[in-house]
Motif scaffolding. Structure first.
Motif, PDB file in Angstrom:
ATOM      1  N   ARG A 284       1.248   4.190  -2.970  1.00  0.00           N
ATOM      2  CA  ARG A 284       0.925   5.517  -2.651  1.00  0.00           C
ATOM      3  C   ARG A 284       2.001   6.324  -3.170  1.00  0.00           C
ATOM      4  NH1 ARG A 284      -2.273   8.680   0.842  1.00  0.00           N
ATOM      5  NH2 ARG A 284      -1.388  10.560   1.805  1.00  0.00           N
ATOM      6  N   GLN A 285       3.381   5.894  -3.021  1.00  0.00           N
ATOM      7  CA  GLN A 285       4.384   6.474  -3.427  1.00  0.00           C
ATOM      8  C   GLN A 285       4.529   6.847  -4.926  1.00  0.00           C
ATOM      9  OE1 GLN A 285       6.225   8.153  -1.294  1.00  0.00           O
ATOM     10  NE2 GLN A 285       7.481   9.226  -3.225  1.00  0.00           N
TER      11      GLN A 285
ATOM     12  N   GLU B  30      -1.906  15.782  -0.371  1.00  0.00           N
ATOM     13  CA  GLU B  30      -1.409  14.569  -0.967  1.00  0.00           C
ATOM     14  C   GLU B  30      -2.665  13.841  -1.527  1.00  0.00           C
ATOM     15  OE1 GLU B  30       0.943  12.273   1.346  1.00  0.00           O
ATOM     16  OE2 GLU B  30       2.732  13.246   1.110  1.00  0.00           O
ATOM     17  N   GLU B  31      -3.722  13.841  -0.875  1.00  0.00           N
ATOM     18  CA  GLU B  31      -4.885  13.231  -1.380  1.00  0.00           C
ATOM     19  C   GLU B  31      -5.417  13.841  -2.689  1.00  0.00           C
ATOM     20  OE1 GLU B  31      -6.014  10.196  -0.355  1.00  0.00           O
ATOM     21  OE2 GLU B  31      -4.438  10.201   1.227  1.00  0.00           O
TER      22      GLU B  31
ATOM     23  N   LEU C 128       2.038   6.803  -7.064  1.00  0.00           N
ATOM     24  CA  LEU C 128       0.850   7.864  -7.261  1.00  0.00           C
ATOM     25  C   LEU C 128       1.314   9.174  -6.947  1.00  0.00           C
ATOM     26  CD1 LEU C 128      -2.158   5.710  -6.259  1.00  0.00           C
ATOM     27  CD2 LEU C 128      -1.477   6.394  -8.463  1.00  0.00           C
ATOM     28  N   LEU C 129       1.991   9.520  -5.889  1.00  0.00           N
ATOM     29  CA  LEU C 129       2.266  10.723  -5.356  1.00  0.00           C
ATOM     30  C   LEU C 129       3.558  11.147  -6.321  1.00  0.00           C
ATOM     31  CD1 LEU C 129       2.340  10.649  -1.534  1.00  0.00           C
ATOM     32  CD2 LEU C 129       0.890  11.756  -2.920  1.00  0.00           C
TER      33      LEU C 129
ATOM     34  N   SER D 253       0.876  -1.127   0.023  1.00  0.00           N
ATOM     35  CA  SER D 253      -0.112  -0.085  -0.020  1.00  0.00           C
ATOM     36  C   SER D 253       0.921   1.299   0.037  1.00  0.00           C
ATOM     37  CB  SER D 253      -0.840   0.129   1.381  1.00  0.00           C
ATOM     38  OG  SER D 253      -1.747   1.123   1.274  1.00  0.00           O
ATOM     39  N   LEU D 254       1.940   1.281   0.602  1.00  0.00           N
ATOM     40  CA  LEU D 254       2.955   2.493   0.826  1.00  0.00           C
ATOM     41  C   LEU D 254       3.582   2.432  -0.436  1.00  0.00           C
ATOM     42  CD1 LEU D 254       4.361   2.030   4.335  1.00  0.00           C
ATOM     43  CD2 LEU D 254       2.747   3.775   3.496  1.00  0.00           C
TER      44      LEU D 254
ATOM     45  N   VAL E 237      -3.373  12.969  -5.623  1.00  0.00           N
ATOM     46  CA  VAL E 237      -3.691  11.757  -6.298  1.00  0.00           C
ATOM     47  C   VAL E 237      -4.949  11.756  -6.993  1.00  0.00           C
ATOM     48  CG1 VAL E 237      -4.293   9.070  -5.426  1.00  0.00           C
ATOM     49  CG2 VAL E 237      -2.266  10.590  -4.710  1.00  0.00           C
ATOM     50  N   ASP E 238      -6.025  12.245  -6.358  1.00  0.00           N
ATOM     51  CA  ASP E 238      -7.301  12.491  -6.885  1.00  0.00           C
ATOM     52  C   ASP E 238      -7.230  13.144  -8.219  1.00  0.00           C
ATOM     53  OD1 ASP E 238      -8.444  11.087  -4.900  1.00  0.00           O
ATOM     54  OD2 ASP E 238      -9.143  13.158  -4.045  1.00  0.00           O
TER      55      ASP E 238
END
Length: 233
Positions: free
Chosen positions: A23-24, A40-41, A26-27, A19-20, A44-45
């Motif tokens: 997330r990385q 950050e959210e 995508l960021l 998961s991390l 990503v959105d």
């Protein structure tokens, strides 16, 4: 790790690590495309909104899904019942026995005179006593299993022949109404089907997009499915 329940500590660690990594990925891609920032959210959105395209399901696709999934598209079965609750803690054997005996006595009284229910419901420990014991419409899974089993055993108008035991105590139960589920027409569920299909397509498209990002990245120490074929990209 606490957000990734698993059968073992190692499995939870793997799920959390993946998961991390996702997330990385995508960021990093959001920053590369200029969607970065303190939120950050939101970044990503914005990335997902720009990169993931999901077509709307057409009429023919919705019709095919409707034909193949009729069992999932039924109105729920519902009961309407009223009850009298004689409250008793499951750990208090003496209180449970007294509540069962009182419930049995109430059932016997109601069998002799069914019109006594409104008067007897004043003894109920349930707030529904203010509504004459009426619990309103009950769908499967919305009450405790023992109470639902009792409802399934009755026909409308019937009083359950014995006190119904639950963790709350003993219930005197009468079924007022029962409506079996029925098939819904396509027109009634068209919008719901389209939303389901769009959500499924969106999840698949996001998974595929993450696989593409993983295929472009250098990832060490964790296994993550990557896609680098021309068909996927």
């Amino acid at each position: 790790m606490q957000h990734h329940p698993a059968t073992s500590r190692d499995a939870a660690w793997q799920a959390a690590a993946q998961s991390l990594v996702v997330r990385q990925l995508l960021l990093a891609e959001a920053a590369r495309q200029g969607h970065g920032g303190a939120d950050e959210e939101g970044a990503v959105d914005a990335l997902i909104g720009a990169e993931v395209r999901v077509p709307e399901a057409d009429e023919a696709t919705c019709q095919r899904w409707f034909s193949a999934n009729r069992a999932r598209l039924r109105s729920p079965e519902v009961w309407q019942a009223r009850h009298i609750l004689l409250a008793a803690d499951p750990e208090d054997a003496a209180l449970r026995a007294a509540a069962e005996a009182e419930a049995a006595a109430l059932i016997a009284e109601l069998r002799a005179d069914p019109d006594r229910f409104p008067a007897l419901v004043a003894r109920s420990a349930c707030p529904s006593r203010g509504e004459g014991g009426d619990l309103g419409l009950i769908e499967p899974g919305t009450t405790v299993p023992e109470f639902e089993a009792a409802l399934r055993a009755l026909r409308p108008g019937e009083l359950h022949p014995a006190p119904v035991a639950t963790r709350y105590g003993y219930h005197v139960v009468q079924l007022l109404r029962h409506e079996p589920g029925h098939d819904l027409p396509f027109e009634a569920v068209r919008a719901r089907i389209a939303a389901w299909l769009r959500e499924a397509s969106f999840r698949a498209a996001v998974r595929q997009y993450i696989q593409v990002l993983a295929g472009r990245a250098r990832i060490e120490g964790i296994a993550l499915a990557a896609a680098d074929g021309p068909l996927v990209q």
